[in-house]
Design a protein around this motif. Sequence first.
Motif, PDB file in Angstrom:
ATOM      1  N   GLU A   1     -17.451 -49.932 -61.877  1.00 12.37           N
ATOM      2  CA  GLU A   1     -17.925 -50.540 -60.639  1.00 12.37           C
ATOM      3  C   GLU A   1     -18.163 -49.509 -59.540  1.00 12.37           C
ATOM      4  OE1 GLU A   1     -13.609 -50.364 -61.028  1.00 12.37           O
ATOM      5  OE2 GLU A   1     -15.055 -51.466 -62.224  1.00 12.37           O
ATOM      6  N   GLN A   2     -17.657 -48.300 -59.691  1.00  8.58           N
ATOM      7  CA  GLN A   2     -17.840 -47.259 -58.686  1.00  8.58           C
ATOM      8  C   GLN A   2     -19.161 -46.525 -58.839  1.00  8.58           C
ATOM      9  OE1 GLN A   2     -14.486 -44.730 -59.278  1.00  8.58           O
ATOM     10  NE2 GLN A   2     -13.010 -46.227 -58.521  1.00  8.58           N
ATOM     11  N   LEU A   3     -19.839 -46.721 -59.964  1.00 11.11           N
ATOM     12  CA  LEU A   3     -21.080 -46.003 -60.211  1.00 11.11           C
ATOM     13  C   LEU A   3     -22.191 -46.519 -59.301  1.00 11.11           C
ATOM     14  CD1 LEU A   3     -21.100 -45.850 -64.094  1.00 11.11           C
ATOM     15  CD2 LEU A   3     -20.588 -44.007 -62.517  1.00 11.11           C
ATOM     16  N   ALA A   4     -22.882 -45.618 -58.685  1.00  8.08           N
ATOM     17  CA  ALA A   4     -24.043 -45.979 -57.874  1.00  8.08           C
ATOM     18  C   ALA A   4     -25.291 -45.821 -58.733  1.00  8.08           C
ATOM     19  CB  ALA A   4     -24.121 -45.066 -56.658  1.00  8.08           C
ATOM     20  N   ASP A   5     -26.397 -46.365 -58.271  1.00  4.92           N
ATOM     21  CA  ASP A   5     -27.648 -46.168 -58.995  1.00  4.92           C
ATOM     22  C   ASP A   5     -28.005 -44.692 -58.944  1.00  4.92           C
ATOM     23  OD1 ASP A   5     -27.951 -48.805 -59.666  1.00  4.92           O
ATOM     24  OD2 ASP A   5     -29.081 -49.301 -57.859  1.00  4.92           O
ATOM     25  N   GLY A   6     -28.402 -44.162 -60.070  1.00  8.44           N
ATOM     26  CA  GLY A   6     -28.763 -42.753 -60.130  1.00  8.44           C
ATOM     27  C   GLY A   6     -28.449 -42.167 -61.487  1.00  8.44           C
ATOM     28  N   PRO A   7     -28.461 -40.848 -61.566  1.00 16.60           N
ATOM     29  CA  PRO A   7     -28.269 -40.199 -62.870  1.00 16.60           C
ATOM     30  C   PRO A   7     -26.889 -40.419 -63.468  1.00 16.60           C
ATOM     31  CG  PRO A   7     -28.361 -38.565 -61.112  1.00 16.60           C
ATOM     32  CD  PRO A   7     -28.695 -39.895 -60.505  1.00 16.60           C
ATOM     33  N   GLU A   8     -25.869 -40.700 -62.644  1.00 10.90           N
ATOM     34  CA  GLU A   8     -24.536 -40.900 -63.212  1.00 10.90           C
ATOM     35  C   GLU A   8     -24.419 -42.226 -63.963  1.00 10.90           C
ATOM     36  OE1 GLU A   8     -24.434 -42.105 -58.888  1.00 10.90           O
ATOM     37  OE2 GLU A   8     -24.871 -40.226 -59.858  1.00 10.90           O
ATOM     38  N   ARG A   9     -25.374 -43.123 -63.799  1.00  9.77           N
ATOM     39  CA  ARG A   9     -25.350 -44.399 -64.522  1.00  9.77           C
ATOM     40  C   ARG A   9     -25.823 -44.263 -65.967  1.00  9.77           C
ATOM     41  NH1 ARG A   9     -24.266 -49.094 -62.155  1.00  9.77           N
ATOM     42  NH2 ARG A   9     -25.474 -50.230 -63.678  1.00  9.77           N
ATOM     43  N   ARG A  10     -26.277 -43.088 -66.349  1.00  3.32           N
ATOM     44  CA  ARG A  10     -26.779 -42.914 -67.719  1.00  3.32           C
ATOM     45  C   ARG A  10     -25.684 -43.093 -68.759  1.00  3.32           C
ATOM     46  NH1 ARG A  10     -28.005 -36.438 -67.366  1.00  3.32           N
ATOM     47  NH2 ARG A  10     -25.932 -35.917 -66.626  1.00  3.32           N
ATOM     48  N   ILE A  11     -24.424 -42.948 -68.369  1.00  2.00           N
ATOM     49  CA  ILE A  11     -23.321 -43.166 -69.302  1.00  2.00           C
ATOM     50  C   ILE A  11     -23.300 -44.614 -69.779  1.00  2.00           C
ATOM     51  CG2 ILE A  11     -21.582 -43.658 -67.531  1.00  2.00           C
ATOM     52  CD1 ILE A  11     -21.015 -41.761 -70.800  1.00  2.00           C
ATOM     53  N   LEU A  12     -23.808 -45.527 -68.975  1.00  2.00           N
ATOM     54  CA  LEU A  12     -23.818 -46.942 -69.354  1.00  2.00           C
ATOM     55  C   LEU A  12     -24.835 -47.241 -70.453  1.00  2.00           C
ATOM     56  CD1 LEU A  12     -23.420 -48.588 -65.850  1.00  2.00           C
ATOM     57  CD2 LEU A  12     -21.656 -48.042 -67.519  1.00  2.00           C
ATOM     58  N   LEU A  13     -25.700 -46.289 -70.756  1.00  2.00           N
ATOM     59  CA  LEU A  13     -26.667 -46.467 -71.845  1.00  2.00           C
ATOM     60  C   LEU A  13     -26.008 -46.341 -73.217  1.00  2.00           C
ATOM     61  CD1 LEU A  13     -29.671 -44.436 -70.404  1.00  2.00           C
ATOM     62  CD2 LEU A  13     -29.337 -46.917 -70.392  1.00  2.00           C
ATOM     63  N   LEU A  14     -24.783 -45.867 -73.244  1.00  2.00           N
ATOM     64  CA  LEU A  14     -24.043 -45.731 -74.509  1.00  2.00           C
ATOM     65  C   LEU A  14     -23.454 -47.091 -74.880  1.00  2.00           C
ATOM     66  CD1 LEU A  14     -23.086 -43.710 -76.676  1.00  2.00           C
ATOM     67  CD2 LEU A  14     -21.017 -43.425 -75.332  1.00  2.00           C
ATOM     68  N   THR A  15     -24.246 -47.873 -75.607  1.00  2.00           N
ATOM     69  CA  THR A  15     -23.781 -49.185 -76.056  1.00  2.00           C
ATOM     70  C   THR A  15     -22.824 -49.000 -77.231  1.00  2.00           C
ATOM     71  OG1 THR A  15     -25.627 -49.437 -77.588  1.00  2.00           O
ATOM     72  CG2 THR A  15     -25.943 -50.276 -75.330  1.00  2.00           C
ATOM     73  N   ARG A  16     -22.201 -50.062 -77.648  1.00  2.00           N
ATOM     74  CA  ARG A  16     -21.250 -49.974 -78.771  1.00  2.00           C
ATOM     75  C   ARG A  16     -21.951 -49.524 -80.053  1.00  2.00           C
ATOM     76  NH1 ARG A  16     -16.680 -51.365 -76.536  1.00  2.00           N
ATOM     77  NH2 ARG A  16     -16.509 -53.161 -75.188  1.00  2.00           N
ATOM     78  N   GLU A  17     -23.171 -49.996 -80.284  1.00  2.00           N
ATOM     79  CA  GLU A  17     -23.915 -49.597 -81.484  1.00  2.00           C
ATOM     80  C   GLU A  17     -24.258 -48.112 -81.421  1.00  2.00           C
ATOM     81  OE1 GLU A  17     -24.984 -52.315 -79.551  1.00  2.00           O
ATOM     82  OE2 GLU A  17     -23.844 -53.685 -80.819  1.00  2.00           O
TER      83      GLU A  17
END
Length: 131
Positions: free
Chosen positions: A21-37
């Motif tokens: 929830e602390q992530l702002a929009d930007g390059p640091e949100r790319r970690i959320l692209l790592l889905t379980r699959e």
Amino acid sequence: MSAPIQTRHPCPPGACDCGREQLADGPERRILLLTREEEKRLLARLENLKDLDDLRHLQQRLFEQLGIRVHIGPGLNEVRTMRGIAIELEPQPGLCRKTRQSIPAAIRRGLERNPQVAFRLLDAHDLLRDA
């Protein structure tokens, strides 16, 4: 029409300390692209290391695509087994607790499966220069 980009589902409240929830929009949100699959594919790839260059390449790709910095080297004490090799991930908001544990475990399994990679890693740190 393009499909929306899938992001990782949030962890249950209180089960993880990832700080999603602390992530702002930007390059640091790319970690959320790592889905379980995608995480399963990544772990399988880390377990099937070919050589030291392959390991270095994977470290670079993890940083480029997800912002994950992985440091691998000999531990502070004597290296007798793969447990003596230190594998550390830099703290990063959004990186799930389970993922922080599974990436080093997968690398360690890859080193156990192919000990030549571990020997080259130790040699790169001049631990086997006199052997």
